[in-house]
Design an enzyme around this catalytic site. Structure first.
Site, mmCIF file in Angstrom:
data_model
loop_
_atom_site.group_PDB
_atom_site.id
_atom_site.type_symbol
_atom_site.label_atom_id
_atom_site.label_comp_id
_atom_site.label_asym_id
_atom_site.label_seq_id
_atom_site.Cartn_x
_atom_site.Cartn_y
_atom_site.Cartn_z
ATOM 1 N N ASP A 84 2.243 2.504 -0.793
ATOM 2 C CA ASP A 84 2.171 1.585 0.346
ATOM 3 C C ASP A 84 3.183 2.046 1.391
ATOM 4 O O ASP A 84 4.388 2.076 1.125
ATOM 5 C CB ASP A 84 2.495 0.169 -0.137
ATOM 6 C CG ASP A 84 2.191 -0.895 0.917
ATOM 7 O OD1 ASP A 84 1.594 -0.548 1.942
ATOM 8 O OD2 ASP A 84 2.556 -2.063 0.695
ATOM 9 N N ASP A 110 -2.831 2.346 5.403
ATOM 10 C CA ASP A 110 -1.459 2.530 4.939
ATOM 11 C C ASP A 110 -1.249 2.321 3.443
ATOM 12 O O ASP A 110 -0.109 2.281 2.990
ATOM 13 C CB ASP A 110 -0.522 1.602 5.718
ATOM 14 C CG ASP A 110 -0.834 0.132 5.503
ATOM 15 O OD1 ASP A 110 -1.949 -0.183 5.057
ATOM 16 O OD2 ASP A 110 0.048 -0.700 5.787
ATOM 17 N N GLU A 111 -2.306 2.201 2.665
ATOM 18 C CA GLU A 111 -2.106 2.052 1.226
ATOM 19 C C GLU A 111 -3.308 2.553 0.444
ATOM 20 O O GLU A 111 -4.440 2.542 0.933
ATOM 21 C CB GLU A 111 -1.798 0.601 0.853
ATOM 22 C CG GLU A 111 -2.887 -0.383 1.188
ATOM 23 C CD GLU A 111 -2.568 -1.786 0.707
ATOM 24 O OE1 GLU A 111 -2.020 -1.948 -0.400
ATOM 25 O OE2 GLU A 111 -2.888 -2.737 1.448
#
Length: 356
Positions: A10, A105-106
């Site tokens: 993350d 983003d993850e």
């Protein structure tokens, strides 16, 4: 057969960190990335400096400005975030082709086949985090465990730049200490209900039987029973096909004023727009849902000739659907907006709003 080893990576305050990395003058300062305007937008991401002032994602930009008047307020640059995200994905794929992206983003990574006596899953996670930093200049947090759910919890435990492992030796201790609102899937409304039942921590939840949880919380009860025991899937979905993207909110008190409810609908429309743009997709069907205080639920949808993914267009149609649905005499308990009929964005259909 070797037990699964899953990493959840993350990125730390991704949008804000990209802005700080691209602009030296923003570093060490409270950066707040959001949309539209102070009066109508919502926060997409806040840097850790901004979070010290109480600013968080999904907060109204107007409130964020009140909490952090000296913050640096920026519009989201999704093209730039996608560019960096693609670099990060290449790093993931250099380790394993079993990658389940969740957003820009993850992502989850199955690195089971890479683990051996000389290289632990934690060492691999740290190596991946280092490569991300070397390539992009951005920090990330990683969680390592034997299933997805625990890996996600672990990645959030020592942010920013943390690497946390949850295994059979520490899983019960960590889950028992966890505040009930920190369990994935437990929203604010559910959290308050659970606290009213004396469930404040994982340890409190552990004391409930499966039957009692199902009786009290329906289908969610079994999920809660499993989560507090560290039970979850380790199977990654390499090709996640989204059927719809939506956002809804259940109010802490019933509401009836159109002006207030339309403001909420605008905020929800913007949050849906952000998620659509993150994935570079558009949708042809917009649905609005209203649930009244007597728990009757009403939905209405419209199909569009041209697919959309920006706030103004989503809200334009959603507000019309709201006015068709709304009973002037009814108190509203929940409101939501969903965009479906999703497809990859076709750039020849771009409108002026795509450049705003």
């Amino acid at each position: 057969m070797m037990e699964k080893r899953i990493i959840h990576v993350d990125m730390d305050a991704f949008y804000a960190q990209v802005e700080q990395n691209d602009n030296k003058e923003y570093r060490g300062k409270p950066v707040i990335v959001g949309g539209r305007s102070f009066s109508r937008g919502v926060v997409s991401t806040a840097s850790y400096e901004a979070r010290k002032y109480g600013v968080h994602s999904a907060m109204a930009m107007k409130v964020a400005h009140q909490k952090c008047p000296d913050g640096i307020f920026l519009r989201a640059r999704f093209d730039r975030y996608k560019e960096i995200s693609a670099q990060i994905k290449e790093i993931f794929l250099s380790y394993t082709d079993i990658v389940e992206p969740l957003s820009l983003d993850e992502a989850y990574l199955d690195i089971t086949h890479l683990v051996n006596r000389k290289k632990s899953a934690r060492m691999i996670a740290i190596e991946i985090q280092s490569k991300i930093y070397e390539t992009t200049g951005l920090t990330s947090s990683a969680g390592v465990s034997y299933n997805k759910y625990l890996a996600k919890i672990a990645s959030g435990m020592n942010k920013p730049s943390g690497t946390t492992v949850i295994d059979y030796d520490n899983v019960q201790e960590l889950l028992w200490k966890l505040e009930i609102g920190e369990f994935p899937g437990v929203g604010k409304v559910t959290e308050e209900i659970m606290k009213s039942k004396g469930i404040y921590t994982g340890k409190d939840l552990y004391g409930w039987s499966k039957d009692a949880l199902i009786l009290e919380f329906g289908k969610r009860g079994e999920s809660l029973y499993n989560k507090v025991r560290g039970i979850g899937t380790a199977i990654l979905k390499k090709d996640r096909v989204r059927q719809s993207i939506g956002k809804e909110i259940t109010f802490s008190y019933d509401r009836n004023e159109d002006e207030e409810l339309l403001r909420v609908l605008l905020s929800l429309s913007e949050q849906v727009s952000v998620r659509l743009k993150e994935r570079d997709i558009v949708g042809r069907v917009i649905t609005v849902k209203l649930r009244n205080n007597d728990f009757t639920t009403h939905t209405k949808q419209t199909m569009l000739m041209n697919p959309v993914n920006n706030t103004d267009e989503i809200y334009e149609f959603a507000s019309k659907l709201y006015m068709d649905l709304k009973d002037p005499m009814a108190q509203v308990r929940l409101i939501g907006v969903t965009v479906s009929g999703l497809e990859t964005r076709v750039y020849r259909n771009m409108t002026i709003y795509d450049f705003i």
